[in-house]
Scaffold this motif. Sequence first.
Motif, short mmCIF file in Angstrom:
data_model
loop_
_atom_site.label_atom_id
_atom_site.label_comp_id
_atom_site.label_asym_id
_atom_site.label_seq_id
_atom_site.Cartn_x
_atom_site.Cartn_y
_atom_site.Cartn_z
N ALA A 1 -16.63 1.71 -4.15
CA ALA A 1 -16.19 2.51 -3.00
C ALA A 1 -15.41 1.66 -2.00
CB ALA A 1 -17.41 3.14 -2.32
N PHE A 2 -15.86 0.42 -1.78
CA PHE A 2 -15.14 -0.48 -0.87
C PHE A 2 -13.75 -0.78 -1.39
CE2 PHE A 2 -13.98 -4.81 0.44
CZ PHE A 2 -14.00 -4.65 1.82
N LEU A 3 -13.64 -1.08 -2.68
CA LEU A 3 -12.33 -1.36 -3.26
C LEU A 3 -11.41 -0.15 -3.21
CD1 LEU A 3 -13.38 -3.55 -6.33
CD2 LEU A 3 -12.37 -4.30 -4.16
N LEU A 4 -11.95 1.03 -3.46
CA LEU A 4 -11.14 2.25 -3.37
C LEU A 4 -10.70 2.54 -1.93
CD1 LEU A 4 -12.96 4.59 -5.90
CD2 LEU A 4 -10.72 3.52 -6.16
N LEU A 5 -11.58 2.24 -0.97
CA LEU A 5 -11.20 2.42 0.43
C LEU A 5 -10.08 1.45 0.82
CD1 LEU A 5 -11.74 3.80 3.15
CD2 LEU A 5 -13.48 2.05 3.58
N MET A 6 -10.17 0.22 0.34
CA MET A 6 -9.10 -0.75 0.62
C MET A 6 -7.79 -0.34 -0.06
SD MET A 6 -10.27 -2.92 2.68
CE MET A 6 -11.41 -1.76 3.39
N LEU A 7 -7.89 0.22 -1.26
CA LEU A 7 -6.70 0.71 -1.95
C LEU A 7 -6.09 1.89 -1.20
CD1 LEU A 7 -4.88 0.54 -4.47
CD2 LEU A 7 -6.44 2.16 -5.56
N ALA A 8 -6.93 2.78 -0.72
CA ALA A 8 -6.43 3.93 0.04
C ALA A 8 -5.79 3.51 1.36
CB ALA A 8 -7.56 4.92 0.29
N ALA A 9 -6.26 2.41 1.92
CA ALA A 9 -5.70 1.94 3.19
C ALA A 9 -4.29 1.39 3.02
CB ALA A 9 -6.61 0.87 3.80
N VAL B 1 -17.20 2.16 8.14
CA VAL B 1 -17.66 2.44 6.78
C VAL B 1 -17.35 1.27 5.86
CG1 VAL B 1 -17.34 3.96 4.80
CG2 VAL B 1 -17.58 4.93 7.07
N ALA B 2 -16.19 0.64 6.04
CA ALA B 2 -15.82 -0.51 5.19
C ALA B 2 -16.78 -1.68 5.39
CB ALA B 2 -14.39 -0.94 5.49
N VAL B 3 -17.13 -1.96 6.63
CA VAL B 3 -18.08 -3.05 6.89
C VAL B 3 -19.45 -2.70 6.31
CG1 VAL B 3 -19.32 -4.27 8.72
CG2 VAL B 3 -16.86 -3.91 8.90
N SER B 4 -19.86 -1.46 6.48
CA SER B 4 -21.14 -1.02 5.92
C SER B 4 -21.16 -1.12 4.41
CB SER B 4 -21.45 0.42 6.34
OG SER B 4 -21.54 0.53 7.73
N VAL C 1 -1.96 2.77 1.10
CA VAL C 1 -1.03 3.84 0.75
C VAL C 1 -0.02 3.99 1.89
CG1 VAL C 1 -0.81 6.33 0.36
CG2 VAL C 1 -2.66 5.06 -0.71
N GLY C 2 1.23 4.04 1.53
CA GLY C 2 2.29 4.17 2.51
C GLY C 2 2.99 2.86 2.81
N GLY C 3 2.59 1.81 2.12
CA GLY C 3 3.29 0.54 2.26
C GLY C 3 2.72 -0.41 3.28
N SER C 4 1.83 0.04 4.14
CA SER C 4 1.22 -0.88 5.11
C SER C 4 -0.28 -0.62 5.15
CB SER C 4 1.81 -0.68 6.50
OG SER C 4 1.50 0.59 6.98
N PHE C 5 -1.02 -1.66 5.50
CA PHE C 5 -2.47 -1.55 5.55
C PHE C 5 -2.88 -0.93 6.87
CE2 PHE C 5 -6.76 -3.09 6.22
CZ PHE C 5 -7.34 -2.85 4.98
N ASN C 6 -3.59 0.20 6.82
CA ASN C 6 -4.00 0.88 8.03
C ASN C 6 -5.36 1.55 7.78
OD1 ASN C 6 -4.04 2.03 10.56
ND2 ASN C 6 -2.73 3.74 9.99
N LEU C 7 -6.35 1.18 8.60
CA LEU C 7 -7.67 1.81 8.56
C LEU C 7 -7.98 2.39 9.93
CD1 LEU C 7 -10.09 -0.64 6.68
CD2 LEU C 7 -9.47 1.65 6.00
N SER C 8 -8.50 3.60 9.95
CA SER C 8 -8.93 4.18 11.21
C SER C 8 -10.23 3.50 11.65
CB SER C 8 -9.15 5.68 11.06
OG SER C 8 -10.22 5.93 10.19
N GLU C 9 -10.64 3.75 12.88
CA GLU C 9 -11.86 3.12 13.40
C GLU C 9 -13.08 3.53 12.60
OE1 GLU C 9 -12.27 0.72 15.67
OE2 GLU C 9 -10.09 0.63 15.69
N SER C 10 -13.16 4.81 12.23
CA SER C 10 -14.32 5.27 11.46
C SER C 10 -14.33 4.65 10.06
CB SER C 10 -14.33 6.79 11.37
OG SER C 10 -13.14 7.26 10.76
N ASN C 11 -13.16 4.46 9.48
CA ASN C 11 -13.09 3.82 8.17
C ASN C 11 -13.43 2.33 8.25
OD1 ASN C 11 -12.54 6.05 6.61
ND2 ASN C 11 -10.33 5.82 6.78
N LYS C 12 -13.14 1.70 9.38
CA LYS C 12 -13.51 0.29 9.54
C LYS C 12 -15.02 0.12 9.54
CE LYS C 12 -9.39 -1.09 12.06
NZ LYS C 12 -8.82 -1.51 13.35
#
Length: 120
Positions: free
Chosen positions: A67-75, A90-93, A77-88
């Motif tokens: 799930a962490f790897l898929l979240l990083m892959l989804a971040a 979840v990523a740490v968790s 998408v679009g050519g730049s790395f971008n995570l929202s605050e809620s996804n950050k």
Amino acid sequence: MVILLKVLLSSITLATCFYAAGAFGIGIWTILFFILGVFLLLSVYFKRFYTASVMMARAMGVLSLVAFLLLMLAATVGGSFNLSESNKVVAVSLAVMTVLGCAFFLVKSKHSGENHKSSE
């Protein structure tokens, strides 16, 4: 040590489930990890669940890693790395759950220890 790992993993899992349910809504994975977290917590008190809880913790570690790897892959998408605050959060968790869950690969199950002792 195993009890401490179980309590830490179950508390992080339950906290992540409550946060994810509030931020993203309740889904099948939220319910599954909630059940697994409660099972890990109950296995501290019921010793007959030891082997099953170790196997479930290992599975939780692997699933959290995926799930962490898929979240990083989804971040990305679009050519730049971008995570929202809620996804950050979840990523740490998920990263913490991965470390704690995969630590159970170093824990020997009771059955393998009994077989090793009987062969000596």
